[in-house]
Design an enzyme around this catalytic site. Sequence first.
Site, mmCIF file in Angstrom:
data_model
loop_
_atom_site.group_PDB
_atom_site.id
_atom_site.type_symbol
_atom_site.label_atom_id
_atom_site.label_comp_id
_atom_site.label_asym_id
_atom_site.label_seq_id
_atom_site.Cartn_x
_atom_site.Cartn_y
_atom_site.Cartn_z
ATOM 1 C CD GLN A 154 67.457 -10.102 84.947
ATOM 2 O OE1 GLN A 154 67.378 -10.650 86.022
ATOM 3 N NE2 GLN A 154 66.929 -8.900 84.753
ATOM 4 C CB SER A 155 65.129 -14.264 80.497
ATOM 5 O OG SER A 155 65.134 -14.028 79.106
ATOM 6 C CG PHE A 193 66.294 -13.438 69.064
ATOM 7 C CD1 PHE A 193 67.048 -12.326 69.424
ATOM 8 C CD2 PHE A 193 66.928 -14.484 68.426
ATOM 9 C CE1 PHE A 193 68.393 -12.253 69.154
ATOM 10 C CE2 PHE A 193 68.276 -14.425 68.155
ATOM 11 C CZ PHE A 193 69.016 -13.310 68.514
ATOM 12 C CE1 TYR A 216 63.333 -5.825 77.621
ATOM 13 C CE2 TYR A 216 61.395 -4.782 76.654
ATOM 14 C CZ TYR A 216 62.745 -5.101 76.604
ATOM 15 O OH TYR A 216 63.494 -4.725 75.524
ATOM 16 C CD GLU A 217 61.641 -9.796 86.406
ATOM 17 O OE1 GLU A 217 62.637 -10.381 85.945
ATOM 18 O OE2 GLU A 217 60.842 -10.331 87.190
ATOM 19 C CG ASP A 231 64.021 -10.711 82.760
ATOM 20 O OD1 ASP A 231 63.249 -11.160 81.896
ATOM 21 O OD2 ASP A 231 64.316 -9.513 82.838
ATOM 22 N N GLY A 273 53.031 -19.539 104.578
ATOM 23 C CA GLY A 273 53.088 -20.964 104.884
ATOM 24 C C GLY A 273 52.230 -21.290 106.090
ATOM 25 N N GLY A 274 52.444 -22.457 106.662
ATOM 26 C CA GLY A 274 51.636 -22.898 107.792
ATOM 27 C C GLY A 274 52.077 -22.316 109.123
HETATM 28 N N1 CAO Z 1 72.640 -10.192 63.482
HETATM 29 C C1 CAO Z 1 71.567 -9.672 62.835
HETATM 30 N N2 CAO Z 1 70.370 -9.495 63.392
HETATM 31 C C2 CAO Z 1 70.248 -9.859 64.686
HETATM 32 C C3 CAO Z 1 71.309 -10.395 65.427
HETATM 33 C C4 CAO Z 1 72.552 -10.565 64.768
HETATM 34 N N3 CAO Z 1 73.618 -11.067 65.403
HETATM 35 N N4 CAO Z 1 70.873 -10.639 66.675
HETATM 36 C C5 CAO Z 1 69.582 -10.267 66.723
HETATM 37 N N5 CAO Z 1 69.190 -9.794 65.522
HETATM 38 C C6 CAO Z 1 67.879 -9.285 65.166
HETATM 39 C C7 CAO Z 1 66.784 -10.289 65.288
HETATM 40 O O1 CAO Z 1 66.803 -11.176 64.218
HETATM 41 C C8 CAO Z 1 65.560 -9.377 65.307
HETATM 42 O O2 CAO Z 1 65.253 -9.005 63.996
HETATM 43 P P1 CAO Z 1 63.752 -8.994 63.374
HETATM 44 O O3 CAO Z 1 62.896 -8.240 64.351
HETATM 45 O O4 CAO Z 1 63.930 -8.263 62.083
HETATM 46 O O5 CAO Z 1 63.319 -10.387 63.206
HETATM 47 C C9 CAO Z 1 66.085 -8.111 65.980
HETATM 48 O O6 CAO Z 1 67.509 -8.281 66.049
HETATM 49 C C10 CAO Z 1 65.606 -7.756 67.347
HETATM 50 O O7 CAO Z 1 65.319 -8.843 68.155
HETATM 51 P P2 CAO Z 1 64.225 -8.729 69.311
HETATM 52 O O8 CAO Z 1 62.901 -8.348 68.704
HETATM 53 O O9 CAO Z 1 64.284 -9.964 70.111
HETATM 54 O O10 CAO Z 1 64.799 -7.514 70.203
HETATM 55 P P3 CAO Z 1 64.011 -6.307 70.904
HETATM 56 O O11 CAO Z 1 65.072 -5.479 71.533
HETATM 57 O O12 CAO Z 1 63.099 -5.591 69.979
HETATM 58 O O13 CAO Z 1 63.104 -7.004 72.013
HETATM 59 C C11 CAO Z 1 62.738 -8.364 73.970
HETATM 60 C C12 CAO Z 1 63.676 -7.400 73.233
HETATM 61 C C13 CAO Z 1 63.452 -8.855 75.209
HETATM 62 C C14 CAO Z 1 61.446 -7.623 74.360
HETATM 63 C C15 CAO Z 1 62.392 -9.546 73.055
HETATM 64 O O14 CAO Z 1 63.585 -10.118 72.593
HETATM 65 C C16 CAO Z 1 61.555 -10.618 73.727
HETATM 66 O O15 CAO Z 1 60.345 -10.471 73.949
HETATM 67 N N6 CAO Z 1 62.172 -11.772 74.028
HETATM 68 C C17 CAO Z 1 61.496 -12.912 74.608
HETATM 69 C C18 CAO Z 1 61.140 -12.700 76.052
HETATM 70 C C19 CAO Z 1 62.330 -12.355 76.881
HETATM 71 O O16 CAO Z 1 63.340 -13.027 76.920
HETATM 72 N N7 CAO Z 1 62.182 -11.309 77.654
HETATM 73 C C20 CAO Z 1 63.154 -11.024 78.684
HETATM 74 C C21 CAO Z 1 63.873 -9.812 78.402
HETATM 75 S S1 CAO Z 1 64.891 -9.452 79.757
HETATM 76 O O17 CAO Z 1 65.667 -10.797 79.962
#
Ligand code: CAO
Length: 415
Positions: free
Chosen positions: A17-18, A97, A138-139, A168, A247-248
Amino acid sequence: MSKALDGVKILDFTHVQSGPTCTQLLAWFGADVIKVERAGEGDATRGQLRDVPDADSLYFTMLNHNKRSITLDTKNPKGKEVLETLVKQCDVLVENFAPGALDRMGFTWERINELNPRMIVASVKGFGPGPYEDCKVYENVAQCAGGSASTTGFDDGPPMVTGAQIGDSGTGLHLALGIVAALYQRNTTGRGQKVLAAMQDSVLNLCRVKLRDQQRLDRTGVMKEYPQFPDTPFTGTVPRAGNASGGGQPGSILKCKGWETDANAYIYFITQAPVWGAICKVIGREGWITDKDYATPAARLPRLKSIFATIEEWTMTKTKFEAMDILNKFDIPCGPILSMKEIAEEPALRATGTVVEVDHPTRGKYLTVGNPIKMSDSATEVTRSPLLGEHTEEVLAQLGYDADYIATLRAEKVI
Ligand code: CAO
């Protein structure tokens, strides 16, 4: 009509989402947003909270309008090579990511800067540098760590998260502003830069009035506009203020006619000082206008609970819309508690493009929230979100790859 961000190319490496909130806004302002997704699965939200079998979910479609989608395995050497071409040809890379994922993919800031010194690399992370910088977020984690949850809810209940996705979507908005500012600065420096919006920081920015109150409390030991005053002693931290205005001008949510059966038959009522006399007349308490216990804002503060209870006796005799009509005539600030159903059906929001109906090839028509920012010289037309990989061939051809090579990439499952 031209668009504000015409000609800006965004490599959209965002998911959930973010990040998608940020790139959707940029797309609405006219940027060419190329969303890079993993072949086969794509953004995880495509399949989450589905209401139509096998069709992209509303979670995905409502955050990815006006974008193009390509699939690419960025861990495959040939996929990395395509990503390098994208980095060279785009203006901005946006990603959210988990910390370190882009580096592990081989795309460190140094490497990206070497490939394209003009590129802006914009990231959402849960936390900025510090003890939690490596955490996935997450959010609601952000709402808790950014000060929102501790200050939301009622005094006698637990901390509470809010339905507004301030962690997000709120962070996505902050990041979009950072990107536009970096694009502007690049006009004079010629250089790209890193832009970071941490979710904790963004939530805190949205909660800054509560940090204000913490310091007031530290200094004075009391906050007279809070519902705890004068009955409950304050502790050392800002307490949850229920529906107090923050607020005020004191405010509260009051019952309206029908509240017994309609969960949203309520109105937000603000006792703004300049219209105090009008309020007293409307509710039939003219005596309060001159009564020293009610005549001034300071005199009213210790009596707010009973004042709002008296006003509520009046609002309970009207529907929220009848109350609005009467109060607005006297410029008394108030607002109906609108349900999502009422908002979806509100003609004025449809007319301004804030609520938009979109058609989608596999899920049919659905409602979405259009661009909340209206510009007189850069109108937004909301177009449907892309299917997974819908534009892979088109984008790769625009990057300069010939049809045979694209076919090879497909055969080798790189795209
Ligand atoms: N091809 C190959 N690999 C890919 C890819 C692609 N097109 N797109 C993503 N990947 C891989 C990444 O490289 C990563 O691999 P590694 O862990 O081996 O380095 C993997 O996919 C997973 O990425 P991730 O860890 O970001 O995904 P997740 O589902 O485990 O976590 C989240 C999700 C949201 C918790 C995490 O991305 C995060 O903390 N992001 C930052 C904060 C954020 O934006 N949070 C808001 C989430 S809601 O908007």
